[in-house]
Write a protein that holds these residues in place. Structure first.
Motif, PDB file in Angstrom:
ATOM      1  N   LEU A  83       0.657  -1.440   0.139  1.00 29.34           N
ATOM      2  CA  LEU A  83      -0.200  -0.166  -0.252  1.00 29.34           C
ATOM      3  C   LEU A  83       0.993   1.086   0.348  1.00 29.34           C
ATOM      4  CD1 LEU A  83      -2.544  -1.534   2.617  1.00 29.34           C
ATOM      5  CD2 LEU A  83      -3.056  -1.175   0.157  1.00 29.34           C
ATOM      6  N   ALA A  84       1.788   1.402   1.207  1.00 32.69           N
ATOM      7  CA  ALA A  84       2.924   2.283   0.662  1.00 32.69           C
ATOM      8  C   ALA A  84       3.238   2.680  -0.519  1.00 32.69           C
ATOM      9  CB  ALA A  84       4.131   1.878   1.872  1.00 32.69           C
ATOM     10  N   ASP A  85       3.623   1.678  -1.622  1.00 30.98           N
ATOM     11  CA  ASP A  85       4.591   1.275  -2.774  1.00 30.98           C
ATOM     12  C   ASP A  85       4.086   2.188  -3.577  1.00 30.98           C
ATOM     13  OD1 ASP A  85       6.940   1.195  -0.380  1.00 30.98           O
ATOM     14  OD2 ASP A  85       7.030  -1.513  -0.803  1.00 30.98           O
ATOM     15  N   GLY A  86       2.376   1.671  -3.109  1.00 32.92           N
ATOM     16  CA  GLY A  86       1.398   2.046  -4.817  1.00 32.92           C
ATOM     17  C   GLY A  86       1.051   0.565  -5.084  1.00 32.92           C
ATOM     18  N   ALA A  87       1.496  -0.262  -5.126  1.00 25.88           N
ATOM     19  CA  ALA A  87       1.556  -1.420  -5.572  1.00 25.88           C
ATOM     20  C   ALA A  87       0.718  -2.261  -5.672  1.00 25.88           C
ATOM     21  CB  ALA A  87       2.835  -2.347  -5.130  1.00 25.88           C
ATOM     22  N   ALA A  88      -1.153  -2.220  -4.882  1.00 24.97           N
ATOM     23  CA  ALA A  88      -1.684  -2.204  -4.774  1.00 24.97           C
ATOM     24  C   ALA A  88      -3.300  -1.830  -3.670  1.00 24.97           C
ATOM     25  CB  ALA A  88      -1.699  -3.674  -3.571  1.00 24.97           C
ATOM     26  N   GLU A  89      -3.669  -2.225  -3.734  1.00 23.79           N
ATOM     27  CA  GLU A  89      -4.608  -1.085  -2.812  1.00 23.79           C
ATOM     28  C   GLU A  89      -5.765  -2.269  -2.266  1.00 23.79           C
ATOM     29  OE1 GLU A  89      -7.280   2.404  -5.574  1.00 23.79           O
ATOM     30  OE2 GLU A  89      -6.001   1.163  -6.576  1.00 23.79           O
ATOM     31  N   VAL A  90      -6.652  -1.466  -1.383  1.00 30.17           N
ATOM     32  CA  VAL A  90      -7.366  -2.585  -0.710  1.00 30.17           C
ATOM     33  C   VAL A  90      -8.626  -1.576  -0.546  1.00 30.17           C
ATOM     34  CG1 VAL A  90      -5.648  -3.960   0.755  1.00 30.17           C
ATOM     35  CG2 VAL A  90      -6.604  -1.753   1.663  1.00 30.17           C
ATOM     36  N   ARG A  91     -10.359  -2.712  -0.222  1.00 25.79           N
ATOM     37  CA  ARG A  91     -11.466  -2.407   0.109  1.00 25.79           C
ATOM     38  C   ARG A  91     -11.933  -3.532   0.935  1.00 25.79           C
ATOM     39  NH1 ARG A  91      -9.306   1.006  -2.115  1.00 25.79           N
ATOM     40  NH2 ARG A  91     -10.092   2.413  -3.739  1.00 25.79           N
TER      41      ARG A  91
END
Length: 303
Positions: free
Chosen positions: A251-259
């Protein structure tokens, strides 16, 4: 009748392996010796301790009572050893921890790092396993402290600390399902998904909700590695299901998102710090449990 250390060792091995032959192999004894010792125990106690079948042995009601006694005897002897070592001036301790892979970084960086220098006399043994494996290790006396995600309620263990960690859909950046704040499981299952095997808290929770909702879990990838799940997502192959903390770096690297997943069962899922129920904790174990409760990020947010 008083069970001696040899009786207890044999008895616990037969229960653990559900087989006279497997227990004998583990103990380095002939199967006839193990079988005879169990028979002697049953004769002296006047009740059968195991039901025998072609599939192995299982405990009778009387056997379960003896099992609890045997486990307490092992634990009480461990406490006695620790107290006698203190009197002799010998401070070496051994504490066994079993945790899910998702808690590994938090345990080492926040938990272990904060207590290691303060306890030079303690050796820590860390094992990684599924939720089921953590519970089994605690119940069987193979671990002192367990850390697991959303474990089922059982009388064999008790939680020292817990904190809510909603189960989330982990999505590649820009995924269509990232448009809203929450996402339904049914929507996720229209896309390729990757799961941990059964016995892990995340997958068992998903399976229960899917069953109740009439949905079918059909993962494209099943793996024991959370790192593999993360890479499945960051490579754009599909969706995984993990608590937010397990993918903090991505998440910090912008490599994934969560919902967060919309079902109430997912939003109320939690992490647990556990010990065996009804156990008097040795000082070294109690000290670590108290420290982890306050030091690990997994347990400091109880929202």
């Amino acid at each position: 009748m008083t069970l001696d250390a040899r009786d207890i060792r044999i008895y616990l091995a037969v229960h653990r392996f559900r087989s006279i032959r497997a227990a004998a192999a583990h103990l380095g004894l002939a199967p006839s010796i193990v079988s005879r010792q169990i028979a002697v125990m049953e004769r002296d106690l006047g009740v059968p301790l195991f039901d025998r079948s072609a599939r192995g042995v299982t405990l009778t009601d009387a056997g379960n009572l003896v099992l609890e006694h045997a486990r307490r005897a092992v634990e009480e002897f461990g406490m006695l050893e620790e107290q006698l070592s203190d009197l002799r001036g010998v401070q070496q301790r051994n504490v066994r921890i079993h945790c899910g892979e998702g808690f590994l970084a938090d345990f080492v960086q926040n938990g272990l790092a904060g207590i290691l220098t303060a306890t030079p006399h303690v050796r820590y043994e860390l094992r990684i396993g599924s939720t089921d494996a953590v519970l089994d290790a605690l119940a069987n006396g193979d671990s002192d402290i367990g850390i697991a995600y959303n474990p089922p309620v059982t009388g064999a263990v008790r939680s020292v600390a817990s904190a809510r960690h909603p189960l989330c859909a982990v999505l590649p950046p820009g995924h269509p399902l990232a448009a809203g704040d929450r996402v339904a499981l049914a929507e996720c299952l229209r896309h390729p998904v990757a799961l941990l095997p059964a016995g892990h808290g995340t997958t068992d929770l998903l399976a229960r909700v899917a069953l109740d909702s009439g949905l079918a879990l059909a993962p494209r990838l099943i793996t024991t590695s959370i790192d593999a799940l993360r890479r499945f997502v960051t490579a754009g192959m599909g969706i995984a299901f993990l608590p937010r903390a397990s993918v903090a770096m991505d998440l910090a690297d912008g490599a994934a998102e969560v919902r967060e997943l919309a079902d109430l069962a997912f939003t109320s899922a939690s992490a647990h710090l556990m010990v065996r129920a009804r156990r008097r904790l040795p000082a070294s174990v109690a000290q670590l449990a108290d420290h982890l409760e306050g030091a690990m990020a997994s347990f400091t947010d109880r929202s």
